[in-house]
Design an enzyme around this catalytic site. Structure first.
Site, PDB file in Angstrom:
ATOM      1  CG  HIS A  70      37.121 -31.627  16.678  1.00  0.00           C
ATOM      2  ND1 HIS A  70      37.825 -31.135  15.603  1.00  0.00           N
ATOM      3  CD2 HIS A  70      36.540 -32.761  16.240  1.00  0.00           C
ATOM      4  CE1 HIS A  70      37.688 -31.956  14.570  1.00  0.00           C
ATOM      5  NE2 HIS A  70      36.910 -32.947  14.931  1.00  0.00           N
ATOM      6  CG  HIS A  71      32.432 -27.421  21.447  1.00  0.00           C
ATOM      7  ND1 HIS A  71      31.846 -27.694  20.226  1.00  0.00           N
ATOM      8  CD2 HIS A  71      31.429 -27.418  22.355  1.00  0.00           C
ATOM      9  CE1 HIS A  71      30.546 -27.838  20.401  1.00  0.00           C
ATOM     10  NE2 HIS A  71      30.264 -27.682  21.682  1.00  0.00           N
ATOM     11  CE  LYS A  76      24.800 -39.455  17.364  1.00  0.00           C
ATOM     12  NZ  LYS A  76      24.683 -39.925  15.988  1.00  0.00           N
ATOM     13  CE  LYS A 100      19.893 -30.051  14.225  1.00  0.00           C
ATOM     14  NZ  LYS A 100      19.489 -30.930  13.131  1.00  0.00           N
ATOM     15  CE  LYS A 112      23.262 -34.062   8.217  1.00  0.00           C
ATOM     16  NZ  LYS A 112      22.234 -34.017   9.279  1.00  0.00           N
ATOM     17  CB  SER A 369      21.348 -39.944  18.151  1.00  0.00           C
ATOM     18  OG  SER A 369      20.823 -40.392  16.929  1.00  0.00           O
TER      19      SER A 369
HETATM   20  P1  NAD Z   1      13.759 -38.908   4.131  1.00  0.00           P
HETATM   21  O1  NAD Z   1      14.633 -39.301   3.024  1.00  0.00           O
HETATM   22  O2  NAD Z   1      13.235 -39.960   5.046  1.00  0.00           O
HETATM   23  O3  NAD Z   1      12.471 -38.087   3.616  1.00  0.00           O
HETATM   24  C1  NAD Z   1      12.536 -36.934   2.836  1.00  0.00           C
HETATM   25  C2  NAD Z   1      11.240 -36.850   2.031  1.00  0.00           C
HETATM   26  O4  NAD Z   1      11.175 -35.589   1.366  1.00  0.00           O
HETATM   27  C3  NAD Z   1      11.135 -37.936   0.951  1.00  0.00           C
HETATM   28  O5  NAD Z   1       9.877 -38.596   1.062  1.00  0.00           O
HETATM   29  C4  NAD Z   1      11.244 -37.148  -0.354  1.00  0.00           C
HETATM   30  O6  NAD Z   1      10.502 -37.732  -1.407  1.00  0.00           O
HETATM   31  C5  NAD Z   1      10.667 -35.813   0.059  1.00  0.00           C
HETATM   32  N1  NAD Z   1      11.032 -34.705  -0.818  1.00  0.00           N
HETATM   33  C6  NAD Z   1      12.171 -34.495  -1.494  1.00  0.00           C
HETATM   34  N2  NAD Z   1      12.129 -33.337  -2.178  1.00  0.00           N
HETATM   35  C7  NAD Z   1      10.903 -32.813  -1.928  1.00  0.00           C
HETATM   36  C8  NAD Z   1      10.227 -31.635  -2.351  1.00  0.00           C
HETATM   37  N3  NAD Z   1      10.815 -30.748  -3.146  1.00  0.00           N
HETATM   38  N4  NAD Z   1       8.973 -31.415  -1.905  1.00  0.00           N
HETATM   39  C9  NAD Z   1       8.374 -32.286  -1.079  1.00  0.00           C
HETATM   40  N5  NAD Z   1       8.951 -33.413  -0.644  1.00  0.00           N
HETATM   41  C10 NAD Z   1      10.203 -33.681  -1.064  1.00  0.00           C
HETATM   42  O7  NAD Z   1      14.593 -37.809   4.931  1.00  0.00           O
HETATM   43  P2  NAD Z   1      14.390 -37.335   6.436  1.00  0.00           P
HETATM   44  O8  NAD Z   1      15.289 -38.142   7.293  1.00  0.00           O
HETATM   45  O9  NAD Z   1      12.939 -37.251   6.737  1.00  0.00           O
HETATM   46  O10 NAD Z   1      15.028 -35.871   6.373  1.00  0.00           O
HETATM   47  C11 NAD Z   1      14.277 -34.746   5.938  1.00  0.00           C
HETATM   48  C12 NAD Z   1      14.925 -33.478   6.464  1.00  0.00           C
HETATM   49  O11 NAD Z   1      15.004 -33.550   7.891  1.00  0.00           O
HETATM   50  C13 NAD Z   1      16.351 -33.229   5.996  1.00  0.00           C
HETATM   51  O12 NAD Z   1      16.554 -31.833   5.883  1.00  0.00           O
HETATM   52  C14 NAD Z   1      17.195 -33.773   7.128  1.00  0.00           C
HETATM   53  O13 NAD Z   1      18.477 -33.183   7.182  1.00  0.00           O
HETATM   54  C15 NAD Z   1      16.349 -33.344   8.313  1.00  0.00           C
HETATM   55  N6  NAD Z   1      16.585 -34.095   9.546  1.00  0.00           N
HETATM   56  C16 NAD Z   1      16.451 -35.460   9.586  1.00  0.00           C
HETATM   57  C17 NAD Z   1      16.658 -36.131  10.799  1.00  0.00           C
HETATM   58  C18 NAD Z   1      16.435 -37.615  10.935  1.00  0.00           C
HETATM   59  O14 NAD Z   1      16.500 -38.118  12.078  1.00  0.00           O
HETATM   60  N7  NAD Z   1      16.145 -38.350   9.876  1.00  0.00           N
HETATM   61  C19 NAD Z   1      17.053 -35.415  11.939  1.00  0.00           C
HETATM   62  C20 NAD Z   1      17.167 -34.021  11.862  1.00  0.00           C
HETATM   63  C21 NAD Z   1      16.933 -33.375  10.659  1.00  0.00           C
END
Ligand code: NAD
Length: 478
Positions: A70-71, A76, A100, A112, A369
Site C-alpha cells: 500500500h505504499h 493494481k 513492476k 492480484k 491500464s
Molecule cells: P491467456 O489466458 O490469454 O493465454 C494463455 C495461453 O497460454 C493460453 O492460450 C493457454 O492455452 C496457453 N498455455 C497454457 N499452458 C501452456 C503450456 N504449458 N504451454 C504452452 N501454452 C500454454 O493469458 P494471458 O493474459 O496471455 O497471460 C499469460 C501470462 O502473461 C500469465 O503469466 C500472465 O500473468 C501474464 N501477464 C498477462 C497480462 C495481460 O495483460 N493479460 C499482463 C502481464 C502479464
C-alpha cells in the site's frame, strides 16, 4: 517472514522465488532491514469461498485477492481464472505487480486476484455469476474501488469479465462518479481504452527490440544488433503470446516456433502468426497447421528448438533446472510472470545468455491500464480536446510553408503532417516511451552497480529504491 508454505498439500515456491530474487537484490541497496521486510511482505491476503449454482446443484468456489503493498494507492493487478490458482501464486503475482509498477513509474501498489476454476468447464452464465459474486465479496470487504484496488485481466480472463466487474461495482455504488475506474481492461464501449487489449504483447515486443538494439550487449552474447532476422519462439498463443508474436514479426523478427499446451510447431523459414491463430481457432489446436515443418507433442519440446529469442508467454515455472541446458535461445524475454526459476536463470547467465525479466518485459499491460484509469477519472478520451485543434494548426502551418516556398505536398504527405493524434496513437506513444525509458533505467543500474549479475537483479534494485523513497515520503520510515 515465512517464505515456504504448503498449499492444498502441495509444496509451493513461487512467492519464495520472488522473495529470493528480492533478497538477492536487496544486498545491493542500503536500506534498513525492517524497511526491506515491509516492502517484501504481502500487506493483505483475503481468501474467501462462495457458492454458485451449477446444473441442478451448487458448487463452492475458492477465491483470493492479495494486496501486496500500500505504499501507493490504489493497488493494481489482474485476476487469474485457473484451476491451478493457489494462495502462494496469488501472493507471488501481487508482489511482482508492486515491483513492476515501480519499474515503469506507474503510481500503484501491487495486487492480484485468483478464482480457482477452469473457465472452460463453465457456461457463460455461470462465469458471469462467479465473476459478479467475486466482485460483491471484494466490494463488501473494501478490496475493490477506483481509489482502493483496481483489477485487470490476467490468465483466463478478459474484457468480458472486466465488464461484469465494472457493472457489479457500479450497481453497488450508485452515484459514485468514478465507479468505472474500479477495473481496467474493459471493452472500449464500456469506458475502456484503445490499445489495452494488445498492450502487454506490444510492450513485450518493444522490450525485446530495445534489448537487442544495444550492439555492445549483443556482441557479448554473440548476436548482431537489431531485431531484423532474429529467430523467435513464443510459448502461449493467448493474449500476451499472440500479440508479442504479432508485433515481433511486425518489427522484423521471424517467428520460427509456437508452443501451446497441446504441443508445438516449428518452421525455420518462419510461421505466419495470424494464420496459426486462425487455424487454432478453427480446429482447437496449433497442430496440423499446414505451414509448419515440424511438430512436437509437448509445449516443452517446442521451447528447446533453434532460435535466438525465446518468449515464454503462458505460465510460471516453464524454464527450470530440468530444461534450461536444452534451451538454444541466447535471450529470454519473459512475457509471462515467473516463467524462469532463479536456479535456471543462474545457469542461463553462466552459459552466456540474458533474460529480460517479467517485471519489466510484461509491464505494458499495467502501463496502459494506468492510462485507462486516468481516462476514467477524467471522464474524457485522450485526444478529444486537442485533436482537431492540432490538425487546424498543422494545416495553417503547411499552407503557409507551401505558400512561401511554392512547393506543393502530395495529398499523402499533407495528410501525414496535418493529422492530430488519436487516442490509440497517444496510448501507443506513452507505452513505447515507458518501455524504452524503463529498459535503459534497468540497464544503467546493471552496468553501474558492481556485482549486479542479472537484469532482474538490476530491475529489483531500482524498484526497491523507488518504493523505499515512497515509504520515507509517507513518513512511515525515517
Ligand atoms: P491467456 O489466458 O490469454 O493465454 C494463455 C495461453 O497460454 C493460453 O492460450 C493457454 O492455452 C496457453 N498455455 C497454457 N499452458 C501452456 C503450456 N504449458 N504451454 C504452452 N501454452 C500454454 O493469458 P494471458 O493474459 O496471455 O497471460 C499469460 C501470462 O502473461 C500469465 O503469466 C500472465 O500473468 C501474464 N501477464 C498477462 C497480462 C495481460 O495483460 N493479460 C499482463 C502481464 C502479464
Amino acid at each position: 517472514m515465512a517464505n515456504n508454505q504448503t498449499v492444498d498439500g502441495l509444496d509451493t515456491h513461487f512467492f519464495n522465488d520472488v522473495c529470493k530474487n528480492f533478497d538477492h537484490a536487496a544486498r545491493f541497496t542500503h536500506h534498513d532491514a525492517g524497511l526491506l521486510d515491509q516492502i517484501k511482505s504481502c500487506n493483505s491476503v483475503y481468501r474467501f469461498r462462495f457458492p454458485i449454482r451449477k446444473g441442478n446443484g451448487f458448487e463452492v468456489i475458492d477465491a483470493w485477492r492479495v494486496e501486496h503493498s500500500h505504499h501507493q494507492s490504489p493497488t493494481k493487478g489482474g485476476i487469474r481464472y485457473s484451476e491451478m490458482v493457489n494462495e502462494d501464486e496469488v501472493m507471488a503475482l501481487a508482489a511482482l505487480m508492486t515491483y513492476k509498477c515501480a519499474i515503469v513509474n506507474v503510481p500503484f501498489g501491487g495486487a492480484k486476484g485468483g478464482i480457482k476454476i477452469n473457465p472452460k468447464r463453465y457456461t457463460e452464465q455461470e462465469l458471469e455469476n462467479i465473476t459478479r459474486r467475486y466482485t460483491v465479496e471484494l466490494t463488501k470487504k473494501n478490496f475493490l474501488g477506483p481509489s482502493i484496488d483496481v483489477p485487470a485481466p490476467d490468465y483466463g480472463s478478459g474484457e468480458r469479465e472486466m465488464s461484469w466487474i465494472a457493472d457489479t461495482y457500479a450497481t453497488m455504488n450508485p452515484g459514485q462518479l468514478d465507479a468505472l475506474g474500479c477495473v481496467t481492461g474493459k471493452p472500449i464501449a464500456l469506458h475502456g481504452i484503445a490499445g489495452r487489449r494488445e498492450a502487454t504483447g506490444r510492450g513485450v515486443a518493444i522490450a525485446a527490440r530495445e534489448a537487442v538494439s544495444v550492439g555492445e550487449d549483443m556482441q557479448k552474447i554473440g548476436l548482431t544488433a537489431g531485431l531484423s532476422g532474429k529467430r523467435v519462439i513464443v510459448q502461449g498463443l493467448g493474449n500476451v503470446g499472440y500479440y508479442s508474436a504479432k508485433f515481433l514479426a511486425e518489427f522484423g523478427a521471424t517467428i520460427v516456433g509456437i508452443a501451446e499446451y497441446e504441443g508445438a510447431i516449428y518452421n525455420a523459414d518462419g510461421l505466419d502468426v495470424e494464420a496459426v491463430f486462425q487455424h487454432r481457432k478453427e480446429t482447437g489446436s496449433i497442430l496440423g497447421y499446414a505451414g509448419a515443418k515440424q511438430e512436437f507433442k509437448s509445449s516443452g519440446e517446442g521451447l528447446e528448438q533453434e532460435c535466438d529469442i525465446l518468449v515464454p508467454a503462458a505460465l510460471e515455472n516453464q524454464i527450470t533446472v530440468n530444461n534450461i541446458r536444452n534451451i538454444k535461445a541466447k535471450i529470454i524475454v519473459e512475457g509471462a510472470n515467473g516463467p524462469t526459476t532463479p536456479e535456471a536463470e543462474t545457469i542461463f547467465y553462466q552459459n552466456g545468455g540474458i533474460i529480460v525479466p517479467d517485471m519489466y518485459a510484461n509491464a505494458g499491460g499495467v502501463t496502459v491500464s494506468y492510462f485507462e484509469w486516468l481516462k476514467n477519472l477524467s471522464h474524457v478520451a485522450f485526444g478529444r480536446m486537442n485533436r482537431r485543434f492540432e490538425e487546424n494548426s498543422n494545416l495553417n502551418l503547411v499552407n503557409m510553408v507551401e505558400g512561401l516556398t511554392g512547393v506543393a505536398l502530395t495529398p499523402v504527405q499533407r495528410a501525414s503532417i496535418v493529422k492530430g493524434a488519436s487516442e490509440l496513437e497517444l496510448v501507443n506513444s506513452g507505452l513505447e516511451d515507458t518501455m524504452i525509458r524503463s529498459y535503459h533505467e534497468i540497464r544503467e543500474v546493471f552496468k553501474a552497480t558492481d556485482k549486479v549479475d542479472t537484469l532482474r537483479t538490476a530491475a529489483f534494485v531500482g524498484a526497491i529504491n523507488k518504493i523505499a523513497v515512497s515509504y520515507k515520503n509517507l513518513g512511515v520510515w525515517p
